[in-house]
Design an enzyme around this catalytic site. Structure first.
Site, PDB file in Angstrom:
ATOM      1  N   LEU A  95       0.769  -1.194  -0.008  1.00 59.43           N
ATOM      2  CA  LEU A  95      -0.083   0.065   0.012  1.00 59.43           C
ATOM      3  C   LEU A  95       0.943   1.319   0.067  1.00 59.43           C
ATOM      4  O   LEU A  95       0.475   2.235  -0.556  1.00 59.43           O
ATOM      5  CB  LEU A  95      -1.045   0.207   1.274  1.00 59.43           C
ATOM      6  CG  LEU A  95      -1.867  -1.220   1.358  1.00 59.43           C
ATOM      7  CD1 LEU A  95      -2.756  -1.173   2.605  1.00 59.43           C
ATOM      8  CD2 LEU A  95      -2.833  -1.265   0.099  1.00 59.43           C
ATOM      9  N   GLY A  96       2.041   1.189   0.558  1.00 60.56           N
ATOM     10  CA  GLY A  96       2.786   2.394   0.817  1.00 60.56           C
ATOM     11  C   GLY A  96       4.228   2.126   1.075  1.00 60.56           C
ATOM     12  O   GLY A  96       4.359   1.056   1.781  1.00 60.56           O
ATOM     13  N   THR A 134       7.325  -0.262   5.527  1.00 64.50           N
ATOM     14  CA  THR A 134       6.295  -0.305   4.758  1.00 64.50           C
ATOM     15  C   THR A 134       4.825  -0.798   5.097  1.00 64.50           C
ATOM     16  O   THR A 134       5.010  -1.262   6.146  1.00 64.50           O
ATOM     17  CB  THR A 134       6.905  -1.548   3.666  1.00 64.50           C
ATOM     18  OG1 THR A 134       8.165  -1.127   3.234  1.00 64.50           O
ATOM     19  CG2 THR A 134       6.110  -1.755   2.637  1.00 64.50           C
ATOM     20  N   ASP A 179      -1.003  15.948  13.496  1.00 64.44           N
ATOM     21  CA  ASP A 179      -0.498  15.959  12.332  1.00 64.44           C
ATOM     22  C   ASP A 179      -1.702  15.705  11.026  1.00 64.44           C
ATOM     23  O   ASP A 179      -1.682  15.190  10.460  1.00 64.44           O
ATOM     24  CB  ASP A 179       0.469  14.903  11.970  1.00 64.44           C
ATOM     25  CG  ASP A 179       1.198  14.748  10.584  1.00 64.44           C
ATOM     26  OD1 ASP A 179       1.362  15.943  10.087  1.00 64.44           O
ATOM     27  OD2 ASP A 179       1.713  13.758  10.260  1.00 64.44           O
TER      28      ASP A 179
END
Length: 504
Positions: free
Chosen positions: A24-25, A31, A139
């Site tokens: 996914l990323g 990861t 954030d």
């Protein structure tokens, strides 16, 4: 994985019992994989930290804090944590998988502005819920707001992710020894960027920047120089949203300016109040929010620009996401000046509500219909009670069995009456228990009405249909409205209001 933990697990590999289905990323710390749960029939977002990161004491502490903080939060607008652990020298966390995109990639111009405000209203509700439990996100930005795809029984909705740098507001220790914090400059509040003490209103400032970015297509203080971005947040007035989006009502500008006020005391009470005011402005309703008075800029605490790799985000969409390097800020390691106010004065009010209020029409309709249905057993109970008392008073011949039968029948009818009346009243009061009782009583009402109708037709007592007809109609209306998702959303809102109400 490689020796340094940088290699990517392939599809079909197994890690900590989870079967890898895709990536996914990927970022500097690790990861995020799409993985299959080892025991349950569902997919999860498996966040895996690189080996060198997993051996860093401070990063390990931050990663574990992320899991602990989010695991305490149970809200439909916050990504859920299922499990965490260590395997083969790697820290990992299994989180809720959200199929969709994020607000950074979501094209707001392809949708009505009200849709963007609705989605950010769900984020506001999630933030107010977290704040009521002493948790700051720190954030808030478009990339951390996931937009879940619409489903057959649910429209698209927003889920807030990446509480990786959140911490409990009542904690006595800092996340790092130097007091450094991580924030994306484009959405950081003045107090956050200057190293001052932050509270829930810092997340509100970031949410206002996010609203501006989603609707305008760029952050409020867009610049290539990070120093200019910081100084924009600290000393420059917020730009007008309508300068970029002239199709929006001008009444939005003072609302965004208030939520982005340099002094947090000038902002809204909570995120829900801000989004409610924005929604009212979009719909042309008058907002009672007073204008923002000019405030003295927050002094800069010698910000030092650093360049750190971004964190990877769990729970994201099915496509890989880019992880560009982000600028982060480290403040002067000198201890901050203590707040001279007493502890009681520094405490900030808890949110009054968990975000924009959903419609209560369906729930109220179900409650009223159920209360009206209760009129039928109450009437029968009163008539039966009078007849039984009259029979006993007149000394009419009746066996003990007949008398016992009458008393049992009255008790049954009384319980049914209480069930209907209690369910309807609890539902009107916004209680989940009222929904359960109303569903049960409405089913009883429908079945009773059908049985009574069949019996009346069979006995040619058509006059009874005047009683069973309305009973059937009201019970059916109560059942349909109670089972509606709109009623569930209203009850969830009322539950969050009670759970996150003010505590002094």
């Amino acid at each position: 994985m490689g020796a340094e933990g940088a290699a990517v697990l392939g599809v079909g590999a197994t890690f900590a019992g989870y079967r890898i289905e895709g990536v996914l990323g990927q970022g500097g710390m690790g990861t995020v994989y799409l993985a299959r749960h080892p025991r349950l029939p569902r997919s999860v977002a498996l966040k895996l930290l690189n080996r060198e990161v997993s051996t860093d004491t401070e990063l390990t502490r931050r990663f574990e804090l992320e899991a602990d903080v989010v695991a305490r939060l149970e809200h439909p607008g916050i990504v859920g944590v299922f499990d965490r652990g260590t395997d083969d020298g790697h820290l990992w966390i299994a989180m809720q998988y959200i199929r969709g995109t994020d607000a950074a990639a979501w094209n707001a111009r392809a949708h009505p502005p009200a849709t963007a405000v609705r989605l950010l209203g769900e984020t506001a509700a999630a933030l107010d819920y977290a704040h009521s439990r002493g948790v700051l996100h720190r954030d808030v930005k478009p990339a951390n707001i996931l937009i879940a795809d619409a489903e057959s029984l649910r429209e698209s909705h927003a889920v807030l992710t990446d509480f990786g740098i959140a911490r409990l507001t009542d904690a006595n220790t800092k996340l790092t020894a130097t007091g450094a914090f991580t924030a994306t400059l484009a959405y950081g509040s003045p107090e956050q960027l200057s190293g001052a003490m932050v509270d829930h209103r810092s997340d509100q400032y970031s949410l206002a920047c996010t609203l501006f970015a989603v609707l305008a297509g760029r952050p409020p203080f867009a610049a290539t120089n990070p120093g200019q971005v910081v100084m924009g947040h600290i000393s420059q007035p917020p730009p007008r949203l309508t300068a970029t989006r002239p199709d929006l009502p001008a009444t939005l500008d003072p609302l965004v300016a208030r939520a982005m006020a340099k002094q947090r005391a000038d902002r809204f009470r909570d995120c829900g109040q801000f989004i409610t005011a924005v929604r009212d402005a979009l719909e042309g309703r008058h907002s009672a929010a007073p204008p923002v008075t000019p405030a003295t800029p927050v002094p800069v605490a010698h910000p030092v620009l650093t360049h750190n790799p971004p964190e990877v985000r769990a729970g994201h969409a099915s496509r890989p996401q880019p992880f560009p390097a982000q600028h982060r800020v480290a403040t002067d390691p000198r201890p901050p000046v203590a707040d001279p106010r007493p502890a009681g004065a520094r405490s900030w009010p808890q949110p009054q509500a968990a975000g924009p209020r959903p419609s209560r029409t369906t729930a109220v309709t179900a409650g009223i219909a159920t209360v009206l249905v209760a009129v039928f057993p109450v009437f029968v109970f009163c008539v039966g009670l009078v007849e039984t008392a009259r029979t006993i008073a007149q000394g009419a011949p009746a066996g003990r069995a007949d008398l016992a039968y009458s008393v049992l029948a009255l008790l049954f009818i009384g319980v049914v009456a209480l069930l209907w009346a209690g369910g309807g009243l609890l539902l009107l009061a916004g209680r989940r228990s009222g929904r359960v009782l109303t569903l049960v009583s409405s089913v009883i009402g429908v079945l009773s009405a059908i049985a009574g109708t069949v019996a009346a037709v069979a006995a040619s007592e058509l006059a009874v249909l005047a009683l069973t007809g309305p009973l059937l109609m009201l019970s059916a209306v109560a059942f349909v409205c109670t089972a509606s998702p709109a009623t569930g959303r209203w009850l969830s809102y009322r539950t969050s209001v009670r759970a996150g109400g003010p505590r002094y």
